[in-house]
Design a protein around this motif. Structure first.
Motif, PDB file in Angstrom:
ATOM      1  N   LEU A   2       0.899  -1.231  -0.012  1.00 62.11           N
ATOM      2  CA  LEU A   2       0.135  -0.069  -0.282  1.00 62.11           C
ATOM      3  C   LEU A   2       1.139   1.598   0.123  1.00 62.11           C
ATOM      4  N   THR A   3       2.275   0.878   0.610  1.00 62.11           N
ATOM      5  CA  THR A   3       3.135   2.448   0.626  1.00 62.11           C
ATOM      6  C   THR A   3       3.824   2.635  -0.365  1.00 62.11           C
ATOM      7  N   HIS A   4       3.450   1.391  -1.412  1.00 60.96           N
ATOM      8  CA  HIS A   4       4.153   1.690  -2.561  1.00 60.96           C
ATOM      9  C   HIS A   4       2.902   2.808  -3.852  1.00 60.96           C
ATOM     10  N   ARG A   5       2.071   2.484  -3.420  1.00 58.92           N
ATOM     11  CA  ARG A   5       0.580   2.304  -4.288  1.00 58.92           C
ATOM     12  C   ARG A   5       0.628   4.268  -3.955  1.00 58.92           C
ATOM     13  N   TYR A   6       0.954   4.439  -2.585  1.00 63.66           N
ATOM     14  CA  TYR A   6       0.897   6.312  -2.461  1.00 63.66           C
ATOM     15  C   TYR A   6       1.979   6.398  -2.858  1.00 63.66           C
ATOM     16  N   PHE A  52      12.142   1.625  -7.693  1.00 59.51           N
ATOM     17  CA  PHE A  52      12.477   0.473  -8.079  1.00 59.51           C
ATOM     18  C   PHE A  52      13.394   0.197  -6.333  1.00 59.51           C
ATOM     19  N   ARG A  53      13.655   1.150  -6.117  1.00 61.25           N
ATOM     20  CA  ARG A  53      14.317   1.248  -4.202  1.00 61.25           C
ATOM     21  C   ARG A  53      13.154   1.202  -3.160  1.00 61.25           C
ATOM     22  N   PHE A  54      11.649   1.205  -3.646  1.00 58.52           N
ATOM     23  CA  PHE A  54      10.793   0.363  -2.738  1.00 58.52           C
ATOM     24  C   PHE A  54      10.843  -0.358  -2.658  1.00 58.52           C
ATOM     25  N   LEU A  57      13.290  -2.065  -1.088  1.00 58.67           N
ATOM     26  CA  LEU A  57      13.767  -2.257   0.577  1.00 58.67           C
ATOM     27  C   LEU A  57      12.338  -3.058   0.534  1.00 58.67           C
ATOM     28  N   ASP A  58      11.124  -3.019   0.045  1.00 54.25           N
ATOM     29  CA  ASP A  58      10.723  -4.093   0.372  1.00 54.25           C
ATOM     30  C   ASP A  58      10.601  -5.602   1.217  1.00 54.25           C
ATOM     31  N   ARG A  59      11.392  -5.910  -0.092  1.00 56.99           N
ATOM     32  CA  ARG A  59      11.968  -7.527  -0.829  1.00 56.99           C
ATOM     33  C   ARG A  59      12.387  -8.031   0.557  1.00 56.99           C
ATOM     34  N   ARG A  60      13.352  -6.447   0.951  1.00 61.38           N
ATOM     35  CA  ARG A  60      14.576  -6.748   2.158  1.00 61.38           C
ATOM     36  C   ARG A  60      14.260  -7.182   3.648  1.00 61.38           C
ATOM     37  N   PHE A  61      13.459  -6.065   4.043  1.00 55.84           N
ATOM     38  CA  PHE A  61      13.091  -5.615   4.492  1.00 55.84           C
ATOM     39  C   PHE A  61      10.940  -6.387   5.628  1.00 55.84           C
ATOM     40  N   GLY A  62      10.093  -6.263   3.998  1.00 54.06           N
ATOM     41  CA  GLY A  62       9.080  -7.055   3.668  1.00 54.06           C
ATOM     42  C   GLY A  62       8.012  -5.130   4.602  1.00 54.06           C
ATOM     43  N   ILE A  63       8.600  -3.766   4.305  1.00 57.17           N
ATOM     44  CA  ILE A  63       7.918  -3.080   4.475  1.00 57.17           C
ATOM     45  C   ILE A  63       6.466  -3.003   4.366  1.00 57.17           C
TER      46      ILE A  63
END
Length: 63
Positions: A2-6, A52-54, A57-63
């Motif tokens: 959801l953060t990525h979409r925002y 791409f950065r997000f 980060l999402d893959r690494r830390f599961g934001i």
């Protein structure tokens, strides 16, 4: 995700604010159109980089 979409929505809104519709200024010159296209391309590139950065980060830390 959801953060990525925002983030994408905010960046898209900023792009829409930067590029005003042609109807509001009928006397737009070719130079202005070219300048707007260049700004739109820069914004698209910036948006892709942030996305791409997000995703990274999402893959690494599961934001």
């Amino acid at each position: 995700m959801l953060t990525h979409r925002y983030i994408q929505a905010v960046l898209a809104r900023d792009l829409a604010d930067d590029i005003k519709p042609a109807d509001s200024a009928p006397e737009i010159t070719a130079a202005e159109i070219s300048e707007r296209a260049a700004r739109a391309e820069q914004h698209r590139e910036r948006t892709e980089q942030l996305s791409f950065r997000f995703v990274d980060l999402d893959r690494r830390f599961g934001i």
